[in-house]
Design an enzyme around this catalytic site. Structure first.
Site, mmCIF file in Angstrom:
data_model
loop_
_atom_site.group_PDB
_atom_site.id
_atom_site.type_symbol
_atom_site.label_atom_id
_atom_site.label_comp_id
_atom_site.label_asym_id
_atom_site.label_seq_id
_atom_site.Cartn_x
_atom_site.Cartn_y
_atom_site.Cartn_z
ATOM 1 N NE ARG A 149 58.602 89.226 35.136
ATOM 2 C CZ ARG A 149 58.061 90.255 35.792
ATOM 3 N NH1 ARG A 149 58.568 91.740 35.589
ATOM 4 N NH2 ARG A 149 56.976 90.155 36.622
ATOM 5 C CE1 TYR A 189 69.302 78.849 13.801
ATOM 6 C CE2 TYR A 189 68.515 80.820 15.079
ATOM 7 C CZ TYR A 189 68.572 79.327 14.650
ATOM 8 O OH TYR A 189 67.532 78.332 15.185
ATOM 9 C CG ASP A 205 74.952 86.335 16.710
ATOM 10 O OD1 ASP A 205 75.669 85.519 17.311
ATOM 11 O OD2 ASP A 205 73.585 85.965 16.441
ATOM 12 C CE LYS A 265 73.281 77.854 18.965
ATOM 13 N NZ LYS A 265 72.089 76.874 18.980
HETATM 14 O O1 P1T Z 1 69.170 78.982 19.928
HETATM 15 P P1 P1T Z 1 69.158 80.435 20.626
HETATM 16 O O2 P1T Z 1 69.767 80.277 21.755
HETATM 17 O O3 P1T Z 1 67.868 81.220 20.855
HETATM 18 O O4 P1T Z 1 70.284 80.996 19.674
HETATM 19 C C1 P1T Z 1 69.898 81.794 18.520
HETATM 20 C C2 P1T Z 1 71.042 81.988 17.672
HETATM 21 C C3 P1T Z 1 71.402 83.009 17.460
HETATM 22 N N1 P1T Z 1 72.648 83.455 16.761
HETATM 23 C C4 P1T Z 1 73.299 82.350 16.028
HETATM 24 C C5 P1T Z 1 74.438 82.802 15.249
HETATM 25 C C6 P1T Z 1 72.726 81.193 16.315
HETATM 26 O O5 P1T Z 1 73.476 80.231 15.571
HETATM 27 C C7 P1T Z 1 71.586 80.962 16.807
HETATM 28 C C8 P1T Z 1 71.132 79.280 16.984
HETATM 29 N N2 P1T Z 1 71.712 78.418 15.994
HETATM 30 C C9 P1T Z 1 71.406 77.193 15.877
HETATM 31 C C10 P1T Z 1 70.356 76.576 16.644
HETATM 32 C C11 P1T Z 1 72.146 76.460 14.874
HETATM 33 O O6 P1T Z 1 71.775 75.427 14.902
HETATM 34 O O7 P1T Z 1 72.548 77.304 14.080
#
Ligand code: P1T
Length: 385
Positions: free
Chosen positions: A50, A102, A174, A199
């Protein structure tokens, strides 16, 4: 960890050298929870997974090189990374955020952190003066996505960094939609870069992860403290999968961008489509800024059908090459309806205020042959009653 080579070379090599003992070219998946110590408190760089893990270190070094950052930290998800940024603050502190975010980020701000007495003001960051006006003596953080999710607005990173700086607030970007291949926010004055590794960086829709990058050693130390204290860290196999993804990021992004540009231009000519959101179109309100700030315009395209929620929903359900699903950035094209899916966590009035209509559709343009994507869209358009 400064970058020594060009982006494409760092994508493949930064963060890891062939294993000294075995010569393994790919980083081993160190599936060990704990590490032998020579004497109590005298470890060989790792003590508990961790706290730190060699596969994770390889990923963190790789991501830092790609963002041109001195330091990188990986987390269990994009949300865990954003949560770590908010861990920095105390009750009474204030955050100014871009309105178009998001839905999950919005939910974390409003439904988790407001109860701890953090306050949030949402503004349209296409006007830096609006950010300046929203900052108070309690503002500790300015937070933006660019391009934004789902309306693909482009935020002027240099201009907002200046405003945040003038208020002694941190500026976090972001960079999930752009990726470091298209845009490097730290070079433009941001203090923190955040990613959902789920992503484009992972790139194959098979791993959930997040990251924070910074040049500030004190901030990085706190990010590391929260990795260990909170425990939202990625497992070594997940780190390996993201590392596998970053190696091909440049070639994948080139195709995502060219396919998305073709789809956006094609949609722009369709009578069923009332508006296309893509920073690469000359009609996009911040096209000139995107052209200056990014090296290409990305793989995300949003568009509006002048219809109700049900018709828009039937249209995207009818597609065969596009998969109806949340998320983005994988090799396959995904399509979704923000109002009922990714941004359903926003209260309806906030959603409308943010400009998310019921007929809004968001597409993550994948790496299929672009003509198959266009034919799929055309067939579904022709089926709209
Ligand atoms: O899903 P996660 O890895 O926890 O990421 C969150 C997140 C953070 N920032 C942006 C710009 C994002 O688009 C996302 C997650 N977005 C999706 C799941 C979506 O379909 O837009």
């Amino acid at each position: 960890m400064t970058s020594e080579h060009r982006f494409e070379t760092d994508a493949i090599h930064a963060g890891y050298e062939p294993d000294k003992v075995t010569g393994a070219v790919m980083p081993p998946i160190y599936a060990s929870t704990t590490f032998e110590q020579d004497a109590p408190g005298h470890d060989r760089g790792y003590e508990y997974s961790r706290t730190g893990n060699p596969t994770r270190s390889a990923l963190e070094g790789n991501l830092a090189a790609l963002e041109g950052a001195a330091f990188g930290r990986a987390y269990a998800s994009g949300m865990a990374a954003i949560n770590t940024v908010l861990n920095l603050f105390e009750s009474g502190d204030h955050v100014v955020a871009e309105r178009d975010l998001y839905g999950g980020t919005h939910r974390l701000f409003r439904q988790v952190y407001e109860q701890y007495d953090l306050s949030f003001t949402f503004v349209d960051m296409d006007d830096p003066a609006a950010v300046d006006a929203a900052c108070t003596e309690h503002t500790q953080l300015v937070w933006a996505e660019t391009p934004t999710n789902p309306l693909l607005k482009v935020v002027d990173i240099e201009a907002i960094a200046e405003v945040a700086n003038a208020h002694d607030a941190l500026f976090g970007v972001d960079n999930t939609f752009a990726t470091p291949y298209l845009q490097r926010p730290l070079d433009l004055g941001a203090d923190i870069v955040c990613h959902s590794l789920t992503k484009y960086l992972g790139g194959h829709s098979d791993v959930v992860g997040g990251a924070l990058l910074t040049d500030d050693a004190a901030l990085d130390e706190r990010f590391g403290f929260y990795q260990n204290a909170v425990g939202a860290t990625p497992d070594p196999f997940g780190c390996f999968l993201v590392l596998r993804g970053t190696k091909t990021l440049p070639v994948r992004m080139d195709r995502h961008c060219s396919n998305a540009r073709a789809v956006a231009s094609w949609l722009d000519d369709r009578p069923e489509v009332s508006r296309v959101y893509y920073p690469g179109l000359t009609g996009h309100p911040q096209h000139a800024l995107a052209d200056r700030q990014m090296s290409n315009f990305g793989g995300m395209v949003s568009f509006e059908l002048d219809t109700d929620l049900e018709t828009a929903s039937a249209f995207i359900s009818d597609l065969e090459v596009f998969t109806l699903a949340e998320s983005l950035g994988g090799v396959e094209s995904l399509i979704e309806q923000p109002a009922s899916m990714t941004h359903a966590a926003l209260p309806a009035d906030e959603r409308r205020k943010a400009g998310l209509s019921d007929g809004l559709i968001r597409a993550s343009i994948g790496l299929e042959h672009v003509d198959d994507l266009l034919e799929d869209l055309e067939r579904a358009f022709n089926n709209i009653p």
